[in-house]
Design an enzyme around this catalytic site. Structure first.
Site, mmCIF file in Angstrom:
data_model
loop_
_atom_site.group_PDB
_atom_site.id
_atom_site.type_symbol
_atom_site.label_atom_id
_atom_site.label_comp_id
_atom_site.label_asym_id
_atom_site.label_seq_id
_atom_site.Cartn_x
_atom_site.Cartn_y
_atom_site.Cartn_z
ATOM 1 N N GLU A 196 2.107 5.990 7.697
ATOM 2 C CA GLU A 196 3.263 5.979 7.008
ATOM 3 C C GLU A 196 3.936 6.802 7.754
ATOM 4 O O GLU A 196 5.792 6.668 8.276
ATOM 5 C CB GLU A 196 3.642 6.017 5.947
ATOM 6 C CG GLU A 196 3.018 5.446 4.871
ATOM 7 C CD GLU A 196 3.203 3.530 4.996
ATOM 8 O OE1 GLU A 196 4.388 3.439 6.050
ATOM 9 O OE2 GLU A 196 2.439 2.376 5.525
ATOM 10 N N GLY A 198 0.476 -0.937 0.333
ATOM 11 C CA GLY A 198 -0.372 0.160 -0.252
ATOM 12 C C GLY A 198 1.125 1.400 -0.337
ATOM 13 O O GLY A 198 0.452 1.791 -0.786
HETATM 14 N N1 BES Z 1 6.399 -0.824 6.056
HETATM 15 C C1 BES Z 1 5.123 -1.275 5.594
HETATM 16 C C2 BES Z 1 5.450 -1.466 3.752
HETATM 17 C C3 BES Z 1 5.425 -2.689 3.563
HETATM 18 C C4 BES Z 1 4.773 -3.994 3.641
HETATM 19 C C5 BES Z 1 7.145 -3.367 3.388
HETATM 20 C C6 BES Z 1 5.247 -4.784 2.974
HETATM 21 C C7 BES Z 1 7.276 -4.875 2.854
HETATM 22 C C8 BES Z 1 6.768 -5.969 2.639
HETATM 23 C C9 BES Z 1 3.976 -0.073 5.322
HETATM 24 O O1 BES Z 1 4.508 0.782 7.060
HETATM 25 C C10 BES Z 1 3.038 -0.782 5.556
HETATM 26 O O2 BES Z 1 2.731 -1.080 6.838
HETATM 27 N N2 BES Z 1 1.999 -0.521 4.582
HETATM 28 C C11 BES Z 1 0.845 -1.045 4.720
HETATM 29 C C12 BES Z 1 0.125 0.159 4.705
HETATM 30 C C13 BES Z 1 -0.765 0.649 5.692
HETATM 31 C C14 BES Z 1 -1.395 2.105 5.934
HETATM 32 C C15 BES Z 1 -1.201 -0.649 6.856
HETATM 33 C C16 BES Z 1 0.687 -1.547 3.100
HETATM 34 O O3 BES Z 1 1.362 -1.548 2.610
HETATM 35 O O4 BES Z 1 -0.162 -2.578 2.594
HETATM 36 ZN ZN ZN Z 2 4.173 -0.146 8.816
#
Ligand code: BES
Ligand code: ZN
Length: 700
Positions: A306, A269
């Site tokens: 984020e 996301g």
């Molecule tokens: N750090 C994550 C992104 C991520 C997810 C990196 C999986 C590597 C593998 C980011 O902070 C995150 O959690 N993004 C979520 C959205 C959030 C609002 C729950 C996502 O990408 O689903």
């Molecule tokens: Zn996250």
């Protein structure tokens, strides 16, 4: 026994201090050239250095340190399984500081990880490619050889050599740039000491909107060209959110700028790269006329999530991926706090109770669940733990802890934790230690029962007569599947005279306790888990459940408690621990319900039952039951947005119409058909919030 080689972390005989990294992407051949000068500290004499590298071709390696200098004699050995490269030197590197210089090439791959190509379409319809990055968890090693572990923090001096007509962004502001023929060489300011997974580069074509937050931090939202007005909503949220976290943590945002950018091809996301947060387009862009209320709410939550990582994750980082939940669970909790501050009208905490909280309870009841903290090694295992348990159970147990120690001590603890460990790495226990210090409560003891064992308890409650005293008998068992797990459960009790504030609190440690309630009126109903903050389910004796029904009907029981009660009962019925008929009787008490989130949660349960009953004789009666239950609310909402109505009314209308349609309500289906035709013929355009329910309607 598997013959798999045990995973090993990198040796720390030699560690990085600074990377001066220059990358030259070619957007037509999809390759890049790289050169890095890594300042290292040799902590122990060694003849080799092993660092992470994947799909990178190392062209030359040199070492210079003290009087030692190695050039052509350095041997390079790759290990693709471990994603490492080893530089073997002809002699021992002596302890002290040195510089490793590496020339290499790589591919701008199409895997959406590492340094990759992202396809986009220009306003005049041409396909083009941007070069962008996604490094978490273990893909910085696809862009340059590095110590790609969160604990091996270093500073970075980034230089990007790009086509001169493209925008080039990295974590820090530009320090200097110059044009060289058709190219532009952009140098960025030195980053703070940070982990490799948080670096980011973007080379492409974008527009942006910008603003400054209350402290003068420059915030920009980059959008596809020609769509900059779609960045406005996220910009407003970001500009409000930065000072909110600064105030919550009592620590300023440490970088001079913050960019948020929407990328056309994006695996997750969004990603919290320090100062350059990347998003999937649907998680950042809002079209002022076409986007639904649900889409706005999602953008606000993702932006809040984020930006929280800029402190919790980026400034203070987990020591190893085993503690990933700390990052993600915490950000998944505080994103709600932030959205509640920016948009109180969303009543977002009630929505938490029906999204993250119940999702986590559902998943964690399965035998295939796992504890929040899991040992992980190889990159493949690391990817697996970005799941509902790390995110939603993590967020739920932090919410329970926050409620147990109270906001003031919680905030103080966060400040202690972040200041104590800034620019460094932590274990889960470090957070518990800070919160225990500021609250004086046994945080470590309680929390390890929630993070180190999987599952959660169901509390069976009954009331016992003891003269005039009101006594509760509470017993904990593991929810679905009998074993002897035991939790330290912060339990709260509310009553008819005090529905939102717990009148009694205790920590249930033993399997069974009896509690004498003090100051509770004889006729008052009694409910456990005030506000549905405890990560457990409650099963009431029939008489206690019966006594709660009038307060559902007249809504004296607060929304989160109504939701928690029906959700628990449905889960118990599903697990064979309560009867479905009892659930349906309780559901009937919701005829006067007006809360979006309560409906959303209840209708999820009812929809699950609809699927189960689909090919049975009672299906028609069941559909009829659902339509009757929804009749009052459908009538009061109508089809057309009412002037001055709330965000949640708009979401509720969409929900109710959608469910009535799927339950075969003839009037609803006919009206949807008519409005759909009017929309197609452009007679009357459907409001954004009605598009999903109308287009999903059976028969449309
Ligand atoms: N750090 C994550 C992104 C991520 C997810 C990196 C999986 C590597 C593998 C980011 O902070 C995150 O959690 N993004 C979520 C959205 C959030 C609002 C729950 C996502 O990408 O689903
Ligand atoms: Zn996250």
């Amino acid at each position: 026994m598997s013959d798999k080689k045990a995973f090993q972390r990198l040796s720390q005989d030699v560690v990085p201090l600074n990377y001066a990294l220059r990358l030259t992407p070619d957007l037509t051949t999809f390759t890049f050239e790289g050169k890095e000068l890594i300042s290292v500290k040799v902590q122990k004499a060694t003849t080799s250095i092993t660092l992470n590298s994947a799909d990178i071709n190392v062209k030359s390696v040199q070492y210079q340190g003290g009087k030692q200098e190695f050039k052509d004699e350095v041997k390079v050995a790759y290990c693709s399984e471990d994603e490492t490269v080893t530089f073997n030197f002809p002699d021992l590197l002596q302890p002290g500081e040195g510089v490793v210089t590496v020339d290499f090439t790589g591919e701008l791959n199409d895997k959406m990880k590492g340094f990759y190509r992202s396809k986009y379409t220009t306003p005049d319809g041409k396909d083009r490619y941007a070069a962008v990055t996604q490094f978490e968890a273990t893909d910085a090693r696809r862009a340059f050889p590095c110590w790609d572990e969160p604990a091996l923090k270093a500073t970075f001096d980034i230089t990007l050599d790009v086509p001169k007509d493209r925008i080039a962004l990295s974590n820090m502001p530009v320090k200097a740039e110059k044009e060289v023929g058709e190219r532009r060489v952009v140098e960025y300011e030195r980053t703070p000491i940070m982990s490799t997974y948080l670096l980011a580069f973007v080379v492409g074509e974008y527009d942006y909107v910008e603003d400054k937050d209350a402290d003068g931090v420059l915030v920009r939202v980059y959008t596809p060209t020609g769509k900059k007005e779609q960045g406005q909503f996220a910009l407003q949220v970001a500009v409000k959110t930065l000072p909110f976290y600064k105030d919550y943590f009592k620590i300023a945002y440490p970088l001079p700028k913050m960019d948020l950018i929407a990328l056309a091809d994006f695996a997750s996301g969004a990603m919290e790269n320090w100062g350059l947060i990347t998003y999937r387009e649907t998680a950042l862009l809002i079209d002022p006329t076409q986007s639904s209320s649900a889409a706005k709410q999602w953008v606000a939550l993702v932006v809040g999530h984020e930006i929280a990582h800029q402190w919790f994750g980026n400034l203070v980082t987990m020591e190893w991926w085993t503690h990933l939940w700390l990052n993600e669970g915490f950000a998944s909790w505080i994103e709600y706090l932030c959205v509640d501050y920016c948009f109180p009208e969303y009543d977002i905490w009630t929505q938490f109770a029906s999204t993250d909280f119940t999702r986590a309870l559902e998943l964690d009841a399965l035998a295939s669940s796992h504890p929040i903290e899991v040992p992980v090694g190889h990159p493949a295992e690391v990817d697996e733990i970005f799941d509902v348990i790390s995110y939603s159970k993590g967020a739920s147990v932090i919410r329970m802890l926050h409620d147990y120690i109270g906001d003031e001590d919680f905030r103080k603890g966060m400040n202690v934790y972040l200041n104590r460990h800034k620019y460094k790495n932590t274990f889960t226990e470090d957070l518990w230690a800070a919160l225990a210090e500021t609250s004086g409560k046994p945080v470590q003891e309680i929390m390890s029962t929630w993070t180190k064992q999987m599952g959660f308890p169901v509390l069976k409650v009954s009331e016992e007569k003891d003269g005039n005293r009101r006594v509760l008998k509470i017993r904990q068992d593991k929810f679905s599947a009998g074993n002897n797990s035991r939790w330290m459960v912060p339990v709260s009790v509310s009553t008819a005279s005090s529905p939102t504030k717990a009148v009694q609190r205790l920590v249930l440690e033993k399997q069974e306790v009896t509690v004498t309630l003090t100051g509770v009126n004889p006729g008052d109903w009694v409910k456990l888990n005030t506000g549905a903050v405890g990560f457990y389910r409650t099963q009431y004796s029939s008489s206690m459940l019966e006594s709660l029904l009038p307060s559902i009907k007249n809504k004296a029981l607060p929304p989160r408690d109504r939701l928690g009660l029906s959700n628990d009962l449905f889960a118990l019925a599903r697990a064979g621990e309560a009867s479905t008929v009892d659930f349906l009787k309780v559901a009937q008490a919701f005829v006067n319900e007006t809360n979006y989130t309560v409906w959303s949660d209840l209708l999820n349960g009812l929809a699950t039952l609809a699927t189960l009953l689909q090919y049975t004789d009672c299906h028609v009666d069941y559909m009829d039951y659902t339509c009757k239950l929804l009749a009052n609310i459908a009538k009061s909402l109508g089809w057309d947005p009412i002037k001055g109505e709330t965000h949640l009314d708009a979401m509720l209308r969409s929900l109710v119409i959608g469910r009535l349609g799927r339950s075969g309500d003839k009037g609803t289906v006919a009206e949807a058909k008519k409005r759909f035709e009017d929309h197609c013929s452009k007679t009357t355009i459907l409001p954004a919030d009605l598009r999903a329910p109308v287009s999903d309607m059976p028969g449309s």
